[in-house]
Design a protein around this motif. Structure first.
Motif, PDB file in Angstrom:
ATOM      1  N   GLU A 110      37.601  38.085  14.819  1.00 16.66           N
ATOM      2  CA  GLU A 110      36.413  38.144  14.080  1.00 16.66           C
ATOM      3  C   GLU A 110      36.885  37.710  12.635  1.00 16.66           C
ATOM      4  O   GLU A 110      37.787  38.303  12.195  1.00 16.66           O
ATOM      5  N   SER A 111      36.147  36.699  12.049  1.00 15.77           N
ATOM      6  CA  SER A 111      36.717  36.340  10.889  1.00 15.77           C
ATOM      7  C   SER A 111      36.087  37.357   9.709  1.00 15.77           C
ATOM      8  O   SER A 111      34.945  36.877   9.090  1.00 15.77           O
ATOM      9  N   PHE A 112      36.640  38.333   9.513  1.00 15.50           N
ATOM     10  CA  PHE A 112      35.996  39.231   8.783  1.00 15.50           C
ATOM     11  C   PHE A 112      37.286  39.785   7.653  1.00 15.50           C
ATOM     12  O   PHE A 112      38.250  40.010   8.288  1.00 15.50           O
ATOM     13  N   PHE A 113      37.001  39.803   6.401  1.00 16.63           N
ATOM     14  CA  PHE A 113      38.168  40.053   5.446  1.00 16.63           C
ATOM     15  C   PHE A 113      37.757  41.119   4.654  1.00 16.63           C
ATOM     16  O   PHE A 113      36.702  41.287   4.044  1.00 16.63           O
ATOM     17  N   GLY A 114      38.848  41.700   4.587  1.00 18.32           N
ATOM     18  CA  GLY A 114      38.916  42.814   3.397  1.00 18.32           C
ATOM     19  C   GLY A 114      37.708  43.995   3.564  1.00 18.32           C
ATOM     20  O   GLY A 114      37.400  44.350   4.686  1.00 18.32           O
ATOM     21  N   ALA A 136      22.198  37.860  -2.633  1.00 19.60           N
ATOM     22  CA  ALA A 136      22.075  37.117  -1.441  1.00 19.60           C
ATOM     23  C   ALA A 136      23.580  36.652  -1.080  1.00 19.60           C
ATOM     24  O   ALA A 136      24.082  36.112  -2.023  1.00 19.60           O
ATOM     25  N   GLY A 137      23.856  36.649   0.220  1.00 19.26           N
ATOM     26  CA  GLY A 137      25.006  36.075   0.337  1.00 19.26           C
ATOM     27  C   GLY A 137      26.424  36.659   0.146  1.00 19.26           C
ATOM     28  O   GLY A 137      27.474  36.415   0.633  1.00 19.26           O
ATOM     29  N   ILE A 138      26.021  38.086  -0.371  1.00 19.42           N
ATOM     30  CA  ILE A 138      27.279  38.681  -0.886  1.00 19.42           C
ATOM     31  C   ILE A 138      28.310  39.342   0.407  1.00 19.42           C
ATOM     32  O   ILE A 138      29.256  39.737   0.092  1.00 19.42           O
ATOM     33  N   GLY A 139      27.414  39.438   1.558  1.00 15.61           N
ATOM     34  CA  GLY A 139      28.131  40.225   2.684  1.00 15.61           C
ATOM     35  C   GLY A 139      27.579  41.518   3.246  1.00 15.61           C
ATOM     36  O   GLY A 139      28.344  42.087   3.853  1.00 15.61           O
ATOM     37  N   LYS A 140      26.347  41.564   3.063  1.00 13.34           N
ATOM     38  CA  LYS A 140      25.803  42.862   3.274  1.00 13.34           C
ATOM     39  C   LYS A 140      25.665  43.175   4.897  1.00 13.34           C
ATOM     40  O   LYS A 140      26.135  44.109   5.411  1.00 13.34           O
ATOM     41  N   THR A 141      24.994  42.081   5.516  1.00 21.08           N
ATOM     42  CA  THR A 141      25.106  42.043   6.699  1.00 21.08           C
ATOM     43  C   THR A 141      26.301  42.058   7.550  1.00 21.08           C
ATOM     44  O   THR A 141      26.386  42.597   8.471  1.00 21.08           O
ATOM     45  N   ALA A 142      27.237  41.185   7.149  1.00 20.82           N
ATOM     46  CA  ALA A 142      28.559  41.388   7.789  1.00 20.82           C
ATOM     47  C   ALA A 142      29.131  42.617   7.743  1.00 20.82           C
ATOM     48  O   ALA A 142      29.853  43.036   8.916  1.00 20.82           O
ATOM     49  N   LEU A 143      29.038  43.270   6.564  1.00 17.66           N
ATOM     50  CA  LEU A 143      29.655  44.481   6.349  1.00 17.66           C
ATOM     51  C   LEU A 143      29.040  45.572   7.415  1.00 17.66           C
ATOM     52  O   LEU A 143      29.718  46.283   8.230  1.00 17.66           O
ATOM     53  N   VAL A 372      25.283  26.872   8.845  1.00 19.31           N
ATOM     54  CA  VAL A 372      24.287  27.576   9.815  1.00 19.31           C
ATOM     55  C   VAL A 372      24.901  28.696  10.235  1.00 19.31           C
ATOM     56  O   VAL A 372      26.098  28.971  10.466  1.00 19.31           O
ATOM     57  N   GLU A 373      23.852  29.786  10.222  1.00 21.44           N
ATOM     58  CA  GLU A 373      24.439  30.945  11.115  1.00 21.44           C
ATOM     59  C   GLU A 373      23.796  31.164  12.286  1.00 21.44           C
ATOM     60  O   GLU A 373      23.001  30.608  12.755  1.00 21.44           O
ATOM     61  N   LYS A 374      24.552  32.033  13.093  1.00 17.50           N
ATOM     62  CA  LYS A 374      24.139  32.181  14.555  1.00 17.50           C
ATOM     63  C   LYS A 374      23.996  33.708  15.056  1.00 17.50           C
ATOM     64  O   LYS A 374      24.970  34.310  14.422  1.00 17.50           O
ATOM     65  N   LEU A 381      19.410  29.207   8.622  1.00 19.35           N
ATOM     66  CA  LEU A 381      20.199  28.965   7.394  1.00 19.35           C
ATOM     67  C   LEU A 381      20.221  30.388   6.788  1.00 19.35           C
ATOM     68  O   LEU A 381      19.015  31.016   6.607  1.00 19.35           O
ATOM     69  N   HIS A 382      21.059  30.656   6.050  1.00 24.65           N
ATOM     70  CA  HIS A 382      21.091  31.727   5.150  1.00 24.65           C
ATOM     71  C   HIS A 382      19.961  31.520   4.190  1.00 24.65           C
ATOM     72  O   HIS A 382      19.866  30.336   3.697  1.00 24.65           O
ATOM     73  N   ASP A 383      19.431  32.550   3.750  1.00 25.07           N
ATOM     74  CA  ASP A 383      18.169  32.328   2.841  1.00 25.07           C
ATOM     75  C   ASP A 383      18.554  31.642   1.496  1.00 25.07           C
ATOM     76  O   ASP A 383      17.921  30.685   0.916  1.00 25.07           O
TER      77      ASP A 383
HETATM   78  P1  ADP Z   1      23.935  38.912   2.985  1.00 23.16           P
HETATM   79  O1  ADP Z   1      23.604  39.893   3.995  1.00 23.16           O
HETATM   80  O2  ADP Z   1      24.372  40.002   1.685  1.00 23.16           O
HETATM   81  O3  ADP Z   1      22.910  37.921   2.293  1.00 23.16           O
HETATM   82  P2  ADP Z   1      25.981  37.841   4.752  1.00 23.16           P
HETATM   83  O4  ADP Z   1      26.519  38.915   5.189  1.00 23.16           O
HETATM   84  O5  ADP Z   1      24.936  37.051   5.684  1.00 23.16           O
HETATM   85  O6  ADP Z   1      25.230  38.287   3.582  1.00 23.16           O
HETATM   86  O7  ADP Z   1      27.321  37.046   4.298  1.00 23.16           O
HETATM   87  C1  ADP Z   1      27.095  35.457   4.031  1.00 23.16           C
HETATM   88  C2  ADP Z   1      28.382  34.812   4.552  1.00 23.16           C
HETATM   89  O8  ADP Z   1      29.437  35.159   4.305  1.00 23.16           O
HETATM   90  C3  ADP Z   1      28.090  34.879   6.254  1.00 23.16           C
HETATM   91  O9  ADP Z   1      28.324  33.584   6.629  1.00 23.16           O
HETATM   92  C4  ADP Z   1      29.207  35.775   6.528  1.00 23.16           C
HETATM   93  O10 ADP Z   1      29.869  35.665   7.699  1.00 23.16           O
HETATM   94  C5  ADP Z   1      29.981  35.631   5.450  1.00 23.16           C
HETATM   95  N1  ADP Z   1      30.881  36.829   5.269  1.00 23.16           N
HETATM   96  C6  ADP Z   1      30.142  37.811   4.558  1.00 23.16           C
HETATM   97  N2  ADP Z   1      31.319  38.987   4.371  1.00 23.16           N
HETATM   98  C7  ADP Z   1      32.452  38.464   4.977  1.00 23.16           C
HETATM   99  C8  ADP Z   1      33.849  38.978   4.908  1.00 23.16           C
HETATM  100  N3  ADP Z   1      34.014  40.095   4.632  1.00 23.16           N
HETATM  101  N4  ADP Z   1      34.443  38.151   5.619  1.00 23.16           N
HETATM  102  C9  ADP Z   1      34.249  37.031   5.890  1.00 23.16           C
HETATM  103  N5  ADP Z   1      33.018  36.389   5.776  1.00 23.16           N
HETATM  104  C10 ADP Z   1      32.087  36.976   5.286  1.00 23.16           C
END
Ligand code: ADP
Length: 756
Positions: A110-114, A136-143, A372-374, A381-383
């Motif tokens: 999974e390409s998740f960092f930090g 928006a886009g800061i990574g809340k969902t991913a985290l 595009v997100e899946k 599309l991300h908002d």
């Molecule tokens: P939010 O929920 O805050 O709007 P997302 O979680 O959707 O943000 O993140 C926006 C984009 O950045 C997504 O494509 C997500 O996969 C990518 N992303 C977010 N956090 C990370 C991370 N820690 N490592 C890699 N990609 C990330």
């Protein structure tokens, strides 16, 4: 081969949902489809597959004049064990399927960092409410997905409604072994307070984790109230809320995490993983501009621009444009199409909407570019990007939305129907709206009961449209606001045609009966008769006979009511199965026979309704039948049987918190206990009735005092005070008082009571 199919079949979410529901009993595909909000033919296909694999079994049962197929679980568990050289799948029926271990593949990274610190904080807080907020886009969902991957995930959409939200939670809780909420909803329960309590109880007793993503989009007051309610009381479950702004959830002891960008090291790893070759020292400046915003980093990696060419103002938009301009025509088109929809769209739909054959390749390429997100089969599309794409929209909204509407209409589920209507309303497409509402009348009758909030939310956007006004009337009627419904219906009396007019006229007849204006009711009934005669439409004919039966019943014309009720039955059997109504009509026939003082015949029909509703697994109708059976057995002086059926009804209605019906059922069980000379049991039921009356003021409940007095007297105690209190309470309801005395009179000499 078989083993691979089993694993594949079991790894499908819908199949798992089906299995988890079957755990609670045997189901006909129709009702399963309703619970899961899926197309019936899709559910049938899945059941057949599960049957072939030996996981469920189907059998035919006879209900009324029909054979219907019901499915139940054949095995209770499927065990997968890893043994040297093979994986063994075993079911509790001891059938073994074997599967050779496939060549080891490198696991997908999974390409998740930090985010080490954040993860540590989230996993160790010990709080029951966690709020993650940030831009928006800061990574809340991913985290959150990283940390709470096993939670129930709810993605808020502006179009959502409370009823849809709780139905989803009900399904999830049901699959975790807590059926009460789903049963409550299936039984037609809609009281907000009950729902709040059931959700809380469900979350607590299953230790559920609930993630609500994008709470800032939530416009539904009731959903917000629900979240505040559970957040304030939760002791065992977990609620995680993701939002752009810090949400107000009341005074809650929550862990708050204000999420900011990734640190330098993780940001660097991220862009390097995207194939960008850049020195760390050069990257530092870029990092300053992005502030570690992952979506911006992704765009940067895609655009990969030398730093001296970057314009720092409106950095994000600038990056987007760099990437956008490099896209080919197909990619731009796809992006614009996806930008039209404010919700994730499934791949099948995209294939139908996007005009060329290369949908998959284009999506894949956009996915790789981070545009595009899946999620599962859904693409969006991300908002943040959608807002930019919206500004440059060049495609014809009408054309693509219409294609989406076509696709959704063909899906035959309530959820998709609601979506289709939402887009038709957005386009203000008069003829589509008309077609869709016709579909509602014919196929999705249950929307009014099951999803009134969701439906209302869409309709209200265009409340001047006469078809929509009529539908709004249905919702008000269902909620008990008869006058409001009537006003709306009268407003559009001359504005509708065809089936829509027939529906309107039948509704007017109905509401006039409910407000006891029988002259007006009769007038509309006559008109409906004419429409029904001229229209070769079974649906309309059915409506006519339903209203006619009701009218004649109110008028005391039992023979006539019986005749038209049989007509209803005859018509409904020629139509596509509609078991709820069929069992209801069968019950009505029972009622009419009872009204004609022919309990033996009435018993027959109640039993038939019971069989039918059981076969289709319609618990509400099933228990309504039990209640009626309890009543008729009491009339036939078969008190033991009356108690037996009464028990089932009472338990069910108490479970789904339908206290009125529970009180009705308790009343018959109670007098049956008196008939059996079991005063202790009668006493308990009477007390339960009084409790219900005290909390709901439902008049039948107050009869409990009279029954309690009688039970005391049967025990040789003095019960006069209770009888007096009951009489006092029922003073306002003389008709009910008479009926109570009449029924009680079958098992007790009530003359003695009156003498008190
Ligand atoms: P939010 O929920 O805050 O709007 P997302 O979680 O959707 O943000 O993140 C926006 C984009 O950045 C997504 O494509 C997500 O996969 C990518 N992303 C977010 N956090 C990370 C991370 N820690 N490592 C890699 N990609 C990330």
């Amino acid at each position: 081969m078989e083993a691979t199919s089993i694993i594949r079949t079991l790894s499908n979410e819908t199949n798992l949902q089906i299995l988890s529901i079957l755990r609670s009993g045997a189901f006909n595909p129709r009702e399963l489809a309703r619970i899961l909000q899926k197309d019936e033919s899709d559910i049938s296909r899945r059941l057949k597959l599960l049957e072939r694999l030996g996981i469920v079994e189907g059998r035919w049962i006879r209900a009324g004049r029909r054979n219907i197929k019901v499915y139940s679980l054949k095995v209770e568990e499927v065990r997968i064990s890893f043994e040297p050289g093979e994986v063994v799948i075993q079911t509790s029926k001891d059938e073994r399927y074997e599967i050779p271990v496939p060549e080891s593949k490198i696991p997908k990274v999974e390409s998740f960092f930090g985010r080490e610190e954040e993860i540590e904080l989230l996993t160790s807080t010990g709080k029951h409410v966690i709020v993650i907020y940030g831009i928006a886009g800061i990574g809340k969902t991913a985290l959150a997905a990283r940390v709470f991957g096993d939670a129930f995930w709810y993605q808020v959409n502006e179009a959502d409604s409370f009823d849809y939200f709780i139905w989803q939670i009900g399904l999830f809780l049901n699959s975790s072994g807590y059926p009460a909420l789903l049963e409550y909803l299936r039984g037609g329960g809609r009281e907000e307070r009950d729902i709040l309590e059931l959700v809380l109880d469900g979350i607590e007793s299953t230790c559920m984790k609930l993630v609500v993503d994008d709470l800032h989009k939530c416009t539904d007051e009731k959903i917000l109230r629900l979240l505040t309610f559970i957040a304030e009381r939760m002791k065992r479950g977990l609620l995680v809320v993701l939002s752009r702004e810090k949400p107000r959830l009341g005074i809650v002891d929550a862990a708050y995490l204000h999420l900011r960008g990734l640190d330098l090291k993780s940001s660097y790893s991220l862009i390097k993983s995207r194939g960008v070759k850049i020195d760390l020292t050069d990257f530092v400046d870029i990092y300053q501009l992005t502030m570690g915003h992952p979506l911006a980093l992704n765009l940067f990696a895609e655009a990969y621009i030398e730093k001296n060419e970057i314009r720092p103002e409106k950095f994000f938009d600038f990056l987007f444009w760099e990437v956008y301009q490099a896209l080919n025509g197909d990619e731009k088109l796809m992006l614009q199409i996806l930008g039209l929809f404010d919700e994730p769209v499934e791949y099948e739909a995209i294939k139908n909407i996007y005009p060329k054959k290369n949908a998959f390749a284009v999506l894949y390429s956009l996915l790789n570019k981070g545009l595009v997100e899946k999620r599962g089969e859904l693409y969006f599309l991300h908002d943040l990007l959608r807002n930019i794409v919206e500004e440059i929209q060049e495609v014809d909204e009408r054309e693509y939305c219409s294609r989406y509407i076509d696709y959704l209409t063909g899906k035959k589920t309530i959820r998709d129907f609601l979506r289709a209507l939402r887009y038709a309303v957005r386009l203000n497409d008069e003829s589509r709206i008309r077609e869709l509402i016709e579909l509602r009348l014919r196929k999705f009758k249950r929307i009014i009961q099951d999803f009134p909030d969701a439906y209302m939310k869409i309709l209200i956007q265009l409340s001047d449209n006469p078809h929509i006004k009529k539908e709004l009337g249905h919702i008000y009627f269902q909620k008990g606001f008869f006058e409001k419904a009537l006003r709306l219906w009268l407003e559009v009396e001359d504005k509708l045609e065809g089936i829509h007019r027939a529906d309107l006229i039948s509704s007017l007849a109905d509401v006039y009966m409910d407000i006891e204006n029988f002259d007006e009711a009769e007038k509309y009934l006559r008109e409906l008769e004419k429409i029904a005669r001229d229209a070769e439409d079974l649906e309309i004919k059915l409506w006519y006979y339903v209203e006619l039966t009701k009218f004649r019943y109110y008028m005391g014309d039992m023979e006539g009511a019986l005749e038209s009720a049989f007509k209803e039955l005859e018509i409904i059997r020629r139509m596509e199965p509609y078991p709820e109504l069929e069992s209801l009509i069968t019950l009505h026939i029972g009622d009419i026979y009872l009204g004609m003082e022919n309990p033996k015949k009435s018993l027959n029909y109640y039993l038939q309704a019971l069989r039918l509703s059981k076969a289709y697994n319609l618990p509400f109708m099933e228990h309504l039948s039990h209640m009626e059976l309890s009543k008729v057995y009491f009339t036939l002086e078969e008190y033991e049987k009356a108690v037996e059926h009464g028990k089932k009804a009472v338990e069910y209605y108490l479970m789904i918190r339908n206290y009125r019906r529970a009180a009705d059922a308790l009343a018959y069980r109670c007098v049956s206990y008196i008939g059996l000379n079991l005063p202790e049991e009668a006493e308990k039921d009477a007390e339960e009735m009084i409790k219900i009356a005290q909390s709901t003021d439902y008049p039948v409940g107050w009869a409990g005092y009279i029954f309690l007095g009688v039970a005391k007297m049967l025990k040789g105690e003095d019960g006069r005070e209770y009888v007096r209190r009951g009489r006092e309470k029922l003073k306002k309801h003389p008709w009910l008082y008479e009926a109570v005395l009449k029924e009680l009179g079958r098992v007790y000499r009530t003359g003695d009571l009156l003498a008190e």
